[in-house]
Design an enzyme around this catalytic site. Structure first.
Site, short mmCIF file in Angstrom:
data_model
loop_
_atom_site.label_atom_id
_atom_site.label_comp_id
_atom_site.label_asym_id
_atom_site.label_seq_id
_atom_site.Cartn_x
_atom_site.Cartn_y
_atom_site.Cartn_z
CG HIS A 93 -2.03 -1.00 1.01
ND1 HIS A 93 -2.27 -2.26 1.42
CD2 HIS A 93 -3.27 -0.97 0.45
CE1 HIS A 93 -3.16 -2.94 1.06
NE2 HIS A 93 -3.89 -2.21 0.53
CD GLU B 44 -4.85 -6.30 6.57
OE1 GLU B 44 -3.86 -6.85 6.99
OE2 GLU B 44 -5.60 -6.59 5.67
CG HIS C 10 -4.51 2.69 1.91
ND1 HIS C 10 -3.98 1.93 2.53
CD2 HIS C 10 -5.97 2.29 1.59
CE1 HIS C 10 -4.88 0.90 2.73
NE2 HIS C 10 -5.96 0.99 2.40
CG HIS D 151 -6.82 -0.49 6.54
ND1 HIS D 151 -7.15 -1.71 6.26
CD2 HIS D 151 -6.84 0.30 5.28
CE1 HIS D 151 -7.34 -1.98 5.07
NE2 HIS D 151 -7.14 -0.72 4.28
CU1 CUO Z 1 -5.94 -2.65 0.55
CU2 CUO Z 1 -7.33 -0.53 2.53
O1 CUO Z 1 -6.15 -2.23 2.14
O2 CUO Z 1 -7.59 -1.39 0.75
#
Ligand code: CUO
Length: 672
Positions: A225, A337, A392, A352
Site C-alpha cells: 500500500h 490493518e 491510505h 484501517h
Molecule cells: Cu487494500 Cu485499504 O487495504 O484497501
C-alpha cells in the site's frame, strides 16, 4: 439411470452438473425434471455431483442473495471465514464440488465466489484448478453500468462472432471540471483494481490461522500500500496536482466526491455515490451488526502511536511485545490493518478496515435509507475513489512514523565493497536513450460469464488504458573485489522535482520512489554488462495474466493457468511506468546492487507465480528478500544526508530519465 436435475457448469460451454434433487434450492425443487430439459439437452459432459451430508450453514445464509458483500464489515468477514472453513474442511475434491454446488444457489454470490476462491487457493488438492478471472465473473464491479443494457441488446440481436466490442469511454465518471478526474485513468484502471482484489484474496485478514499467517504479511500490507501511494503521488505530479493530503482529521469534511456509475448485477442496485463535503458519522446499522463511533478511530490511532513511541505493544493478557527492528513493522501491519494476527484487537482496534467502513457508509450511517456501502467498502472497487488514497496516505504516515524510530542505515549497511555501478541507461527501440514513452491503448475483455442472457456467447467491452513502450535497462557494474560476487539489483524511479519544481530533500523523496524491478545478478571480476527487459519486472504480471481469458485465441491450459489465483496478484504491466507529461517529466532512475549475502533467503523459488514477488510475495514461500521491504528507502537517512546524491554509495547510481506522454491511442488488432 434416472435423470437428475442439472446445472450448467459456468465457463465450460457444454459441461453440466448432475445434481441430487435434495440440493436444489427449495424454489427449484418442484422443477427438477424441467430443469434437466432446460439445461441438459446439448451437454457433452455430465459431472455427477456426489450426495454428501452437508454441514450446517447457519449464519452464512443470513446474508441474502441480493445483498452486497464486504470483507471490511465484521459480520461479513465472520461468515466468510465460516464458509471458507467449510470448503477447506472437505475431505477431497468430490466433496468440495458437492458442497460448492449445494452452496451455489443458496449463498450470496459474492460471498460464495470469495470463499471458494480462497479455499481453492489454499487446498493442496486444488492447486491446478482454473478459476475464471474475477472481472469476467463480476464485470459490474469494474465497468460502466451503461454497458450491460447494450451488451444484452447486442447478444439478442447479433450472432456470436459478429458482435463488435462495446466501447467504454475513457472518461465516464466525471468531467474535467473536477480536477481529481485527471487521475481517473489510474484509479479506475481495471488491472490495478484486479491486482488489489487479488492481493486481498491472497492475504485475507480473517480466516483460519494457517491461511492468514503468511510470511511477513503485515509488513507486505504496509509495503504494497505504501507503493500504491508512491505511485499515485507520482501520477499526481505528472498531472500538475500536489501530493495527496492524508485524511487524518476524522471530523473534517471530505471534500472529494465520487460517483462510481457502477450497478451491482447481484444486488440490482447502483453503488451509492458520495457528494462533496461529507463528514464521517457514528455508525449504527443493525443490519450489518455495526455500532461504532468515529471517536473510536481516534482512540485506536492514539494507542497505535503510543505503541510506536514506546517501542512495544501490549497483548490481550497485558504482556509486552517489543516492536523489534526486524519484526516490528510486521506486527504493526497486522495491528493497523487489522488482521487476526494483531497483538490486541480489543485495544488497538480495527483501524484501517473500519476506516473503509466509515467512509463507505457516509451516505447512510444508520441505514435509514436502506442503502448499502459505497465503493470504499469492497477491495475490488475501493481504489476507484479519491478518498482511498487520502485514507491510505494517513495509514502510511503511521508506518512512516514507526520507520523514523528505527536505526538509520549506516554506509556499511548500504554499500557493497568492491562493486561499483558505473553506468545506467534506458534503451527503447527507435527512441532516444533515457526517455520512456507512454500513450493510450485500447483492449477488449469478455464479460459474458458474469451476465445472464440468451443466446449465450462472448460479449466484449473495449476499454482504454495507459501503456508504455517496452524498454531495456543497460547497467554497467565493475567488480573490483578479488572474486566473483552475487548481488541484488534494485531499480526504482521517482520524480526529480517536487510540486514547486524544486529538488527534493532526501527525507521526502525517499517516499516517492516507485519500485520497478528487483533481480539477482552474478558479477564476475572486472566489468559486467547487465541487460534487463521491462517485461521481466518483479513488480508486474503480463497483461494476459491480469485479464487472462481475455484473448480467446490464446491456448488454454498448462502451467500458466495453474495457480491462477495467486498468479493474478501483481501490478499490471501496462501501469509499470507513470504517465509522465507531454513535455517530458524529469525523473530519477535509481539503481543499486546490494550484497546478496545479506539479501538471500534460503529456499527454492522455482515454479509458477514467482515473477511478481515484490508486491505479492511468492506462493507458499518466504518473501524472497531478507531486507526490510522498501530497502534502501524505508528509513530516514544517516546524519549529513539531505539529498539523494549524498545518500549514494558506490554501488548505487542515479540516472536522469524523462517520461514523455503522447496523446495517441493504439487500437487492438481488429477482433471482427
Ligand atoms: Cu487494500 Cu485499504 O487495504 O484497501
Amino acid at each position: 439411470r434416472p435423470r437428475e436435475p442439472v446445472f450448467i457448469a459456468k465457463g465450460s460451454k457444454k459441461a453440466v452438473f448432475s445434481v441430487p434433487n435434495e440440493y436444489l434450492a427449495d424454489k427449484y425443487k418442484p422443477l427438477g425434471v424441467a430443469l434437466t430439459n432446460r439445461f441438459g439437452e446439448d451437454a457433452d459432459e455430465r459431472i455427477d455431483v456426489k450426495k454428501i451430508s452437508i454441514p450446517p450453514f447457519g449464519e452464512i445464509l443470513e446474508l441474502s442473495r441480493d445483498e452486497n458483500f464486504s470483507l471490511f464489515i465484521p459480520k461479513h468477514r465472520r461468515i466468510a471465514g465460516r464458509l471458507i472453513d467449510i470448503f477447506l474442511g472437505m475431505r477431497n475434491v468430490d466433496d468440495l464440488v458437492s458442497v460448492a454446488v449445494y452452496a451455489r444457489d443458496r449463498v450470496n454470490p459474492y460471498l460464495f465466489n470469495y470463499a471458494l476462491s480462497v479455499a481453492i487457493l489454499h487446498r493442496p488438492d486444488t492447486q491446478d484448478v482454473d478459476l475464471p478471472s474475477f472481472i469476467e465473473s463480476f464485470p459490474d464491479k469494474y465497468v460502466d453500468a451503461k454497458v450491460f443494457a447494450q451488451a444484452r441488446e447486442q447478444a439478442t440481436v447479433v450472432p456470436e462472432g459478429s458482435r463488435p466490442p462495446i466501447e467504454i469511454p475513457k472518461d465516464y465518471t466525471a468531467s474535467d471540471l473536477e480536477e481529481e478526474h485527471r487521475l481517473a485513468y489510474f484509479r479506475e484502471d481495471l488491472g490495478i483494481n484486479l491486482h488489489h482484489w487479488h492481493w486481498h484474496l491472497v492475504y485475507p485478514f480473517e480466516a483460519a490461522r494457517e491461511v492468514v499467517a503468511k510470511n511477513r504479511r503485515g509488513e507486505l500490507f504496509y509495503y504494497m500500500h505504501q507503493q500504491i501511494i508512491a505511485r499515485y503521488n507520482f501520477e499526481r505530479l505528472c498531472n500538475k496536482l500536489k501530493r495527496v493530503t492524508r485524511f487524518n482529521d476524522f471530523k473534517q469534511a471530505i471534500q472529494e466526491a465520487y460517483f462510481p456509475k457502477l450497478d451491482s448485477l447481484v444486488a440490482s442496485r447502483s453503488w451509492p455515490a458520495r457528494v462533496g463535503n461529507q463528514r464521517l458519522k457514528d455508525l449504527n446499522r443493525e443490519v450489518d451488526q455495526i455500532k461504532q463511533d468515529v471517536d473510536d478511530l481516534k482512540r485506536w490511532s492514539d494507542r497505535i502511536y503510543a505503541a510506536i513511541h514506546q517501542g512495544s505493544a501490549t497483548d490481550e493478557r497485558g504482556r509486552k511485545i517489543e516492536l523489534t527492528e526486524n519484526e516490528g513493522i510486521d506486527i504493526l501491519g497486522n495491528m493497523i490493518e487489522s488482521s487476526i494476527l494483531s497483538p490486541n484487537r480489543t485495544f488497538y482496534g480495527d483501524m484501517h478496515n473500519m476506516g473503509h467502513v466509515f467512509i463507505s457508509y457516509v451516505h447512510d450511517p444508520d441505514h435509514r435509507h436502506l442503502e448499502s456501502f459505497g465503493v470504499m467498502g469492497d477491495s475490488a472497487t475501493a481504489m476507484r475513489d479519491p478518498i482511498f488514497y487520502r485514507w491510505h496516505s494517513y495509514i502510511d504516515d503511521i508506518f512512516q512514523e514507526y520507520k523514523a524510530t528505527l536505526p538509520r542505515y549506516t554506509e556499511n549497511q548500504l554499500n557493497f565493497p568492491g562493486v561499483t555501478v558505473s553506468k545506467v541507461e534506458i534503451q527503447v527501440q527507435g527512441g532516444s536513450a533515457n526517455t520512456l514513452n507512454t500513450f493510450w491503448q485500447q483492449s477488449d475483455v469478455d464479460m459474458s460469464r458474469g451476465m445472464d442472457f440468451q443466446p449465450r456467447g462472448s460479449v466484449f467491452v473495449r476499454f482504454t488504458h495507459l501503456q508504455h513502450q517496452p524498454f531495456t535497462y543497460k547497467i554497467t557494474v565493475k567488480n573490483s573485489s578479488n572474486g566473483n560476487r552475487k548481488g541484488t539489483c534494485r531499480i526504482f524511479i521517482a520524480p526529480k522535482l517536487d510540486e514547486r519544481g524544486n529538488p527534493w530533500l532526501y527525507r521526502d523523496q525517499k517516499n516517492m520512489f516507485v519500485e520497478l524491478d528487483k533481480f539477482t545478478v552474478n558479477l564476475k571480476q572486472g566489468q559486467n554488462n547487465i541487460t534487463r527487459a521491462s517485461s521481466q519486472s518483479s513488480v508486474t504480471i503480463p497483461f494476459e495474466r491480469t485479464f487472462r481469458n481475455l484473448d480467446l485465441n490464446r491456448p488454454q491450459g498448462g502451467e500458466e493457468l495453474a495457480q491462477f489465483n495467486f498468479c493474478g496478484c501483481g501490478w499490471p504491466q501496462h501501469m509499470l511506468i507513470p504517465k509522465g507529461t507531454p513535455e517530458g517529466m524529469p525523473c530519477q532512475l535509481f539503481v543499486m546492487i546490494s550484497n546478496y549475502e545479506d539479501d538471500k533467503v534460503n529456499q527454492s523459488t522455482e515454479g509458477v507465480c514467482n515473477d511478481a514477488g515484490s508486491y505479492c510475495g511468492i506462493k507458499d514461500k518466504l518473501y524472497p528478500d531478507r531486507r526490510s521491504m522498501g530497502y534502501p528507502f524505508d528509513r530516514i537517512p544517516r546524519n549529513g544526508v539531505d539529498t539523494l546524491q549524498q545518500f549514494l554509495t558506490s554501488n548505487m547510481r542515479v540516472q536522469d530519465v524523462t517520461i514523455k506522454f503522447t496523446n495517441r491511442t493504439v487500437r487492438p488488432k481488429s477482433r471482427n
